[in-house]
Design a protein around this motif. Sequence first.
Motif, PDB file in Angstrom:
ATOM      1  N   VAL A  91       0.981  -1.155   0.108  1.00 33.60           N
ATOM      2  CA  VAL A  91      -0.278   0.223  -0.010  1.00 33.60           C
ATOM      3  C   VAL A  91       0.672   1.357  -0.496  1.00 33.60           C
ATOM      4  CG1 VAL A  91      -1.632   0.773   1.511  1.00 33.60           C
ATOM      5  CG2 VAL A  91      -2.345  -1.193   0.819  1.00 33.60           C
ATOM      6  N   SER A  92       2.496   1.120   1.006  1.00 33.05           N
ATOM      7  CA  SER A  92       2.697   2.161   0.750  1.00 33.05           C
ATOM      8  C   SER A  92       3.494   2.705  -0.455  1.00 33.05           C
ATOM      9  CB  SER A  92       4.158   2.205   1.975  1.00 33.05           C
ATOM     10  OG  SER A  92       4.765   1.234   1.089  1.00 33.05           O
ATOM     11  N   ASP A  93       4.038   1.432  -1.287  1.00 27.80           N
ATOM     12  CA  ASP A  93       3.826   1.532  -2.752  1.00 27.80           C
ATOM     13  C   ASP A  93       2.791   2.813  -3.409  1.00 27.80           C
ATOM     14  OD1 ASP A  93       6.789   0.398  -2.141  1.00 27.80           O
ATOM     15  OD2 ASP A  93       5.265  -1.249  -2.414  1.00 27.80           O
ATOM     16  N   ALA A  94       1.352   2.271  -3.296  1.00 28.84           N
ATOM     17  CA  ALA A  94       0.627   2.855  -4.207  1.00 28.84           C
ATOM     18  C   ALA A  94       0.782   4.159  -4.022  1.00 28.84           C
ATOM     19  CB  ALA A  94      -0.662   1.973  -3.859  1.00 28.84           C
ATOM     20  N   ILE A  95       0.378   4.072  -2.446  1.00 26.54           N
ATOM     21  CA  ILE A  95       0.665   6.387  -2.235  1.00 26.54           C
ATOM     22  C   ILE A  95       1.581   6.621  -2.945  1.00 26.54           C
ATOM     23  CG2 ILE A  95       0.801   7.267  -0.322  1.00 26.54           C
ATOM     24  CD1 ILE A  95      -0.625   4.717   1.195  1.00 26.54           C
ATOM     25  N   ALA A  96       2.586   6.182  -2.867  1.00 26.04           N
ATOM     26  CA  ALA A  96       4.192   7.276  -3.730  1.00 26.04           C
ATOM     27  C   ALA A  96       3.691   7.213  -5.019  1.00 26.04           C
ATOM     28  CB  ALA A  96       5.292   6.031  -3.010  1.00 26.04           C
ATOM     29  N   ALA A  97       2.760   5.870  -4.934  1.00 26.07           N
ATOM     30  CA  ALA A  97       3.907   6.212  -7.438  1.00 26.07           C
ATOM     31  C   ALA A  97       1.904   7.575  -7.156  1.00 26.07           C
ATOM     32  CB  ALA A  97       2.611   5.331  -7.522  1.00 26.07           C
ATOM     33  N   ALA A  98       1.194   7.994  -6.633  1.00 27.88           N
ATOM     34  CA  ALA A  98       0.193   9.287  -6.440  1.00 27.88           C
ATOM     35  C   ALA A  98       0.590  10.270  -5.925  1.00 27.88           C
ATOM     36  CB  ALA A  98      -1.346   8.725  -5.525  1.00 27.88           C
ATOM     37  N   GLY A  99       1.751  10.281  -5.196  1.00 29.17           N
ATOM     38  CA  GLY A  99       2.793  11.929  -4.822  1.00 29.17           C
ATOM     39  C   GLY A  99       2.572  11.844  -3.416  1.00 29.17           C
ATOM     40  N   GLY A 100       1.773  10.161  -2.860  1.00 31.18           N
ATOM     41  CA  GLY A 100       2.608  10.638  -1.615  1.00 31.18           C
ATOM     42  C   GLY A 100       0.840  11.287  -0.614  1.00 31.18           C
ATOM     43  N   ILE A 101       1.027  10.924   0.422  1.00 31.28           N
ATOM     44  CA  ILE A 101      -0.149  11.660   1.458  1.00 31.28           C
ATOM     45  C   ILE A 101      -0.598  12.991   1.443  1.00 31.28           C
ATOM     46  CG2 ILE A 101      -1.299  11.358   3.434  1.00 31.28           C
ATOM     47  CD1 ILE A 101      -0.637   8.996   3.966  1.00 31.28           C
ATOM     48  N   SER A 102      -1.774  14.470   1.181  1.00 26.74           N
ATOM     49  CA  SER A 102      -1.431  15.114   1.286  1.00 26.74           C
ATOM     50  C   SER A 102      -1.497  15.741   2.883  1.00 26.74           C
ATOM     51  CB  SER A 102      -3.051  15.404   0.597  1.00 26.74           C
ATOM     52  OG  SER A 102      -4.273  15.213   1.094  1.00 26.74           O
ATOM     53  N   THR A 103      -1.591  16.808   3.483  1.00 23.33           N
ATOM     54  CA  THR A 103      -1.438  17.741   4.194  1.00 23.33           C
ATOM     55  C   THR A 103      -2.812  17.223   5.035  1.00 23.33           C
ATOM     56  OG1 THR A 103      -2.034  19.978   3.232  1.00 23.33           O
ATOM     57  CG2 THR A 103       0.321  18.645   4.363  1.00 23.33           C
ATOM     58  N   ALA A 104      -4.184  17.011   3.714  1.00 24.79           N
ATOM     59  CA  ALA A 104      -5.863  17.006   4.036  1.00 24.79           C
ATOM     60  C   ALA A 104      -5.600  15.176   4.683  1.00 24.79           C
ATOM     61  CB  ALA A 104      -6.380  18.001   3.945  1.00 24.79           C
ATOM     62  N   ALA A 105      -4.947  14.516   5.138  1.00 24.37           N
ATOM     63  CA  ALA A 105      -5.615  13.255   5.305  1.00 24.37           C
ATOM     64  C   ALA A 105      -5.737  13.756   6.566  1.00 24.37           C
ATOM     65  CB  ALA A 105      -4.030  12.705   5.195  1.00 24.37           C
ATOM     66  N   ASP A 106      -5.852  12.772   7.165  1.00 26.61           N
ATOM     67  CA  ASP A 106      -6.751  11.713   8.523  1.00 26.61           C
ATOM     68  C   ASP A 106      -5.568  11.055   9.139  1.00 26.61           C
ATOM     69  OD1 ASP A 106      -7.227  10.944  10.999  1.00 26.61           O
ATOM     70  OD2 ASP A 106      -9.590  10.786  10.323  1.00 26.61           O
ATOM     71  N   ALA A 107      -4.178  11.404   9.498  1.00 26.93           N
ATOM     72  CA  ALA A 107      -3.103  10.349   9.961  1.00 26.93           C
ATOM     73  C   ALA A 107      -3.803   9.296  10.850  1.00 26.93           C
ATOM     74  CB  ALA A 107      -2.276  11.555  10.496  1.00 26.93           C
ATOM     75  N   GLY A 108      -5.224   9.349  11.422  1.00 21.28           N
ATOM     76  CA  GLY A 108      -5.322   8.592  12.378  1.00 21.28           C
ATOM     77  C   GLY A 108      -6.376   7.244  12.189  1.00 21.28           C
ATOM     78  N   ARG A 109      -6.702   7.255  10.323  1.00 19.42           N
ATOM     79  CA  ARG A 109      -7.082   6.696   9.590  1.00 19.42           C
ATOM     80  C   ARG A 109      -6.755   6.026   8.234  1.00 19.42           C
ATOM     81  NH1 ARG A 109     -12.273   7.609   8.445  1.00 19.42           N
ATOM     82  NH2 ARG A 109     -11.769   9.737   7.771  1.00 19.42           N
ATOM     83  N   LEU A 110      -5.337   5.906   9.033  1.00 19.96           N
ATOM     84  CA  LEU A 110      -4.504   5.374   7.761  1.00 19.96           C
ATOM     85  C   LEU A 110      -4.420   3.662   7.282  1.00 19.96           C
ATOM     86  CD1 LEU A 110      -1.166   7.854   7.620  1.00 19.96           C
ATOM     87  CD2 LEU A 110      -3.790   8.215   5.979  1.00 19.96           C
ATOM     88  N   PRO A 111      -4.871   3.436   5.961  1.00 17.17           N
ATOM     89  CA  PRO A 111      -4.928   2.251   5.704  1.00 17.17           C
ATOM     90  C   PRO A 111      -3.804   1.700   5.767  1.00 17.17           C
ATOM     91  CG  PRO A 111      -4.762   2.848   3.489  1.00 17.17           C
ATOM     92  CD  PRO A 111      -5.032   4.159   4.760  1.00 17.17           C
TER      93      PRO A 111
END
Length: 203
Positions: A91-111
Amino acid sequence: MPLPYAMLQICMTAIAIWLNRVGKRRVAAGAAGVLVLGALGGWATMHPAGEQPPMPMAAAADPPAPATVLVFVSGAVEHPGLYQLSPDARVSDAIAAAGGISTAADAGRLPDLASRVHDGRQVNIPFARSGAAAAARLDINAAAPDELDAVPGMPPGLAQAIVEYRDTWGPFQSLSQLRTDLGVDSATVSGLTHYLRVVLASP
């Protein structure tokens, strides 16, 4: 001296009984022999000489593993969309391919970032639900082209198309017009709603 008639009759009866018993035994022995020969003949017919037992069928080979898998990354990432990854990607590779997690993400509910992806999977990064995040959304009717272009998930050229639409047709009444009037796909519009809002001028 001739035997009395009664004695002769007894002897004849005994001889008849003996012959009858001997005959039955011979008939039974003959019938058993016929059955044995018939069984041997049947086996020989079903198993001719030189015939080999059938060989077991070889197990079917497993299909080759796909070279890549297609994963849809959505939510609070910089560039939501479809990405081709290696079959052993996580999953971390998929997120990296999409440019990474944005600042609007909820850090407490990540997969689970360490889990593996598979073909056809969707990886969604939840947005924060705080009021501050909602207030920080850009007004699509007032934002400048460079502000719109900096929105995470904004497709190339859409910021300029939004400005031209406002100049030609007036302010947006709803963000759904990005889909109905500008032809933006539903998944992209859904992601942009976390960064954009519609503020209508008071009459």
